[in-house]
Motif scaffolding. Structure first.
Motif, PDB file in Angstrom:
ATOM      1  N   THR A 160       2.163 -70.921  27.908  1.00  0.00           N
ATOM      2  CA  THR A 160       2.128 -69.824  26.937  1.00  0.00           C
ATOM      3  C   THR A 160       2.353 -70.311  25.509  1.00  0.00           C
ATOM      4  O   THR A 160       2.510 -69.499  24.593  1.00  0.00           O
ATOM      5  CB  THR A 160       3.184 -68.756  27.284  1.00  0.00           C
ATOM      6  N   ILE A 168       1.013 -63.744  25.747  1.00  0.00           N
ATOM      7  CA  ILE A 168       1.995 -64.268  26.698  1.00  0.00           C
ATOM      8  C   ILE A 168       2.063 -63.373  27.924  1.00  0.00           C
ATOM      9  O   ILE A 168       2.080 -63.845  29.068  1.00  0.00           O
ATOM     10  CB  ILE A 168       3.386 -64.387  26.032  1.00  0.00           C
ATOM     11  N   ILE A 171      -1.140 -63.859  30.119  1.00  0.00           N
ATOM     12  CA  ILE A 171      -1.135 -65.118  30.860  1.00  0.00           C
ATOM     13  C   ILE A 171      -0.063 -65.083  31.949  1.00  0.00           C
ATOM     14  O   ILE A 171      -0.275 -65.578  33.062  1.00  0.00           O
ATOM     15  CB  ILE A 171      -0.906 -66.310  29.908  1.00  0.00           C
ATOM     16  N   ARG A 172       1.084 -64.481  31.641  1.00  0.00           N
ATOM     17  CA  ARG A 172       2.150 -64.367  32.637  1.00  0.00           C
ATOM     18  C   ARG A 172       1.669 -63.554  33.842  1.00  0.00           C
ATOM     19  O   ARG A 172       1.884 -63.936  34.993  1.00  0.00           O
ATOM     20  CB  ARG A 172       3.377 -63.725  32.021  1.00  0.00           C
ATOM     21  N   GLU A 195      10.613 -66.345  30.304  1.00  0.00           N
ATOM     22  CA  GLU A 195       9.298 -66.443  30.914  1.00  0.00           C
ATOM     23  C   GLU A 195       9.398 -66.868  32.375  1.00  0.00           C
ATOM     24  O   GLU A 195       8.774 -66.278  33.254  1.00  0.00           O
ATOM     25  CB  GLU A 195       8.433 -67.442  30.136  1.00  0.00           C
TER      26      GLU A 195
END
Length: 304
Positions: A160, A168, A171-172, A195
């Motif tokens: 990220t 973020i 993508i997470r 994260e």
């Protein structure tokens, strides 16, 4: 549970310094394994050794039940996708053209490029030259390249990095879906504790090249014992009242810390404070965060 990655006594020495020391990692199949550590702890070095990009000083690495060596490296890499440090690309080519080169080398069909571009939300920028991409877009392109061919193992180093909050989150969510949707095992490193907390089911914490914790993330959270913090107008008198009721407490600045109690019990003790004319001005529940536990494990409060 089968382990996709296993290391035994893994070491990497640079001159007289040990970058990685006696590392015994176990990454189970079908999980997201969070690899946590401060900057310079040895995360990237470990991942490079797993991928055969760096040679261990000593110890062994097994991936897919195969020893990582010159004989097995190519067969392992065929089933592995990776993004280590910053992604590589041809700046004068478009995002799609960059992926097409990798796809051709892997002998993948043309539609595979469009599939991964859609996965990382780059389909609208696919015909733009990568030299004009933002840092976040380049990071997405690197992740798309890693996803080509649906690898069994995905090794991601700070995936990220350079993304805005919305990026973020996207993508997470993508990483979290990979084990269930594609049967992938994901090893992801980060120094962003929040994260990893939202992605990983298993976790390894490395500090100064040594593994200081490895287990399910839930086990790490079990260390976060909660307590009640109370501030009164007379903490000494309040402490005496609690002690007379068999409640141990400790001072923390202007607060008294006591074990977590039921609402009924707290109400009973506050009634005792009232009878003793002790004014309660603040009460709060405190619980260690993952970052608190991380700092305790690594003994570091900087370079996060």
């Amino acid at each position: 549970m089968t382990n996709i990655i296993t290391t035994n006594g893994l070491c990497k020495q640079y001159g007289s310094a040990m970058g990685v020391k006696d590392l015994d990692l176990t990454v189970p199949e079908g999980v997201i394994y969070g690899f946590l550590g401060p900057n310079g702890a040895g995360k990237s070095t470990t991942m490079k050794m797993i991928l055969g990009l760096a040679k261990p000083t000593c110890g062994t690495i097994t991936v897919f039940d195969k020893l990582v060596n010159s004989k097995n490296r190519l067969s392992i890499l065929k089933e592995t996708g990776s993004l280590i440090e910053s992604p590589s690309y041809y700046a004068h080519l478009t995002g799609k053209e960059n992926l097409k080169i990798i796809s051709t080398l892997k002998e993948l069909p043309d539609h595979e490029v469009d599939r991964v571009l859609k996965l990382v939300r780059l389909e609208k920028q696919k015909d733009k030259k990568v030299g004009q991409y933002s840092l976040g877009m380049k990071q997405r392109l690197g992740l798309a390249a890693a996803l080509l061919g649906n690898p069994k193992l995905l090794v991601l180093d700070e995936p990220t990095n350079g993304l805005d909050p919305a990026g973020i989150q996207e993508i997470r969510e993508l990483i979290c879906s990979l084990p269930h949707s594609f049967g992938m095992t994901v090893m992801v490193s980060s120094h962003l504790l929040s994260e990893i907390d939202q992605m990983a089911g298993h976790i390894g914490v490395i500090s100064r090249g040594e593994l200081v914790f490895q287990d399910r993330l839930s086990v790490l959270h079990d260390r976060s014992d909660s307590c009640i913090a109370i501030r009164t107008l007379n903490n000494e008198a309040a402490s005496n009242v609690l002690s007379s009721q068999g409640i141990s407490c400790q001072e923390d600045g202007s607060f008294l810390l006591i074990p977590r109690l039921s609402d009924r019990k707290l109400a009973e003790y506050f009634l005792q404070f009232l009878k003793n004319e002790i004014g309660v001005v603040r009460i709060e529940e405190r619980k260690k965060t993952l970052e608190d536990i991380f700092l305790e494990l690594t003994g570091m409060a900087v370079n996060l």
